[in-house]
Enzyme design. Structure first.
Site, PDB file in Angstrom:
ATOM      1  N   GLU A  97      30.025  -5.853 -28.468  1.00  0.00           N
ATOM      2  CA  GLU A  97      29.881  -6.965 -27.695  1.00  0.00           C
ATOM      3  C   GLU A  97      29.350  -8.170 -28.455  1.00  0.00           C
ATOM      4  OE1 GLU A  97      26.734  -5.937 -25.205  1.00  0.00           O
ATOM      5  OE2 GLU A  97      26.877  -7.911 -24.064  1.00  0.00           O
ATOM      6  N   LYS A 111      32.159  -9.475 -18.618  1.00  0.00           N
ATOM      7  CA  LYS A 111      31.066  -8.530 -18.102  1.00  0.00           C
ATOM      8  C   LYS A 111      30.560  -8.780 -16.856  1.00  0.00           C
ATOM      9  CE  LYS A 111      26.675  -6.901 -20.269  1.00  0.00           C
ATOM     10  NZ  LYS A 111      25.657  -7.067 -21.191  1.00  0.00           N
ATOM     11  N   CYS A 146      28.369  -3.156 -22.196  1.00  0.00           N
ATOM     12  CA  CYS A 146      27.066  -2.556 -22.367  1.00  0.00           C
ATOM     13  C   CYS A 146      26.289  -2.002 -20.840  1.00  0.00           C
ATOM     14  CB  CYS A 146      26.166  -3.807 -22.771  1.00  0.00           C
ATOM     15  SG  CYS A 146      24.561  -3.422 -23.415  1.00  0.00           S
TER      16      CYS A 146
END
Lengths: 284, 284
Positions: free
Chosen positions: A49, A120, A153
């Site tokens: 990320e 995300k 994540c």
């Protein structure tokens, strides 16, 4: 079982230590590590990320100054040139700007150029101060090796993300990540982030390739423990070190994702769902 | 953090070895083990799936002959008398008959009698030959200690079950189970069933109390490895032995379920869901 109709694939997860703000240095480091992964036989290479910018921004201005567009960004162009030169596919986290809006995104880049973008969906902590939540859903990207989707994540804390990927036809979930410690982690058990990857892989018959960062940025420690998980839910490479840069490589057969969803003569992890029951849940 | 407004609770999981067809023997064994769990301070006691009848039926007739109703069954009456005598709450798997229909069910029985019934939603293997899929959803039961929901065995392969329990307000998911081996289980890692319990607990801020059986019935081995998991997702008792009868007891504070869902100033594992995104999934 095995026929000619298979998709052998070398997958790599690059665990590295970006430095916040040092974009040229970070991109150069990704290039060196991608070249090394390529030399070790990887065709699909996952990076962490925000690996071009670093993670712990002090202000939105700092994030904005490091951001770039999927269409014209300098990092994206460097990665696309490398993917073309090495004939590899990259999934790599970067700080995205779209107009004046910032996203925590992953670029999917093949030898012919950008295949797509993922933003995300579930923002963690201070990311909420700098980024907007993703608005592209969980798209599935077709590659010569099979179908891949992305999550970043904290996204894998949400089993719905695995479901969206699997129902969209993905064989593998690629996870650029900057995992941070979870409460009360005991010794002797994998980190919770690894357990979530393994459970999500097993419950959906998906491979998972999670590339984490290491190091400590402005007081925030990161977990390392990158891992490549097969469609039964078990690690085939890693977990990697908690502290060091490391490249994980595994040779996988993405067709196993479709095969391993059938657990026995009666049970298939996706077809056994009871959507008529789940609909009773209040969906907000 | 801790105030007077808490719900301290002794929870037990009884890992035992039922014998198929030997109902009187099995029920007597459950009573002896419940008395032992009570003596060790447990107020909420979870027993395995189909613990009064055994699991591996050869025919539907065999299952039918061992079945009983939630209202008048002899096992249910024996458990209710015991729950009243000891002032405990039981969650125990039994072979249920409703008219001519069979369900793989769990009775929830408190000191005042039957609190409710749960019917397994996702049938495993040959259960499909004998039972009908559950038709009661994932009800949440109120007890003096907090709110509990049930799932049975393969149900926890479906993250939707944890979500239904958590959204219904449950603090703990009680899991009567007869876990069987999963493909490719490696040495050195918890069994996949334990990983699913831990991940589901963490992702939903739920306690999980899973009571498994041990032994081998007509060639089918069972896993043992009963476990009590806290709302962070970590074992607080067990995993138990893979082979032996064993009682796990843990003292837990069910209020932690509601507290631990808040991971930091920004993030709450349930409120961070993106239902508007998930709705894009084809729900069948």
């Amino acid at each position: 079982m095995s026929t000619g109709n298979e998709s052998k694939l070398g997958v790599a997860c690059i665990q590295m230590e970006p430095e916040v703000g040092a974009k040229a240095r970070n991109v150069a480091r990704t290039i060196a590590l991608i070249e090394e992964a390529d030399a070790r036989g990887a065709r699909l290479i996952v990076l962490p990320e925000l690996c071009n910018s670093g993670y712990v921004f002090e202000t939105r201005e700092e994030a904005f100054a490091l951001s770039e567009t999927i269409g014209h960004g300098e990092t994206i162009r460097a990665w696309a040139a490398l993917a073309a030169r090495l004939s590899v596919t990259l999934v790599a986290g970067y700080t995205e700007r779209d107009g004046d809006v910032l996203y925590n995104s992953a670029a999917i880049i093949g030898p012919q150029g950008v295949l797509g973008n993922y933003r995300k969906l579930h923002l963690w902590g201070d990311e909420n101060l700098f980024f907007e939540p993703g608005n592209l859903g969980v798209p599935v990207f077709h590659t010569p090796y099979g179908r891949i989707a992305c999550a970043i994540c904290y996204d894998i804390w949400f089993p719905e993300v695995f479901r969206l990927a699997a129902h969209g036809g993905a064989d593998m979930l690629c996870v650029p990540t900057n995992w941070v410690p979870m409460p009360a982690q005991p010794a002797g058990l994998p980190v919770m982030a690894n357990l979530l990857a393994m459970s999500g892989a097993h419950s959906n018959g998906l491979f998972v390739a999670a590339a984490d960062r290491v190091g400590n940025e402005r007081g925030q420690p990161f977990l390392g423990c990158s891992v490549i998980v097969d469609a039964h839910g078990w690690p085939v490479a890693g977990p990697a070190s908690a502290t060091d840069e490391e490249i994980l490589v595994a040779q996988v057969n993405l067709a196993d994702a479709r095969r391993h969803r059938q657990l026995n003569a009666f049970n298939h992890v996706l077809r056994d769902r009871r959507p008529e029951v789940y609909r009773l849940a209040r969906e907000g």
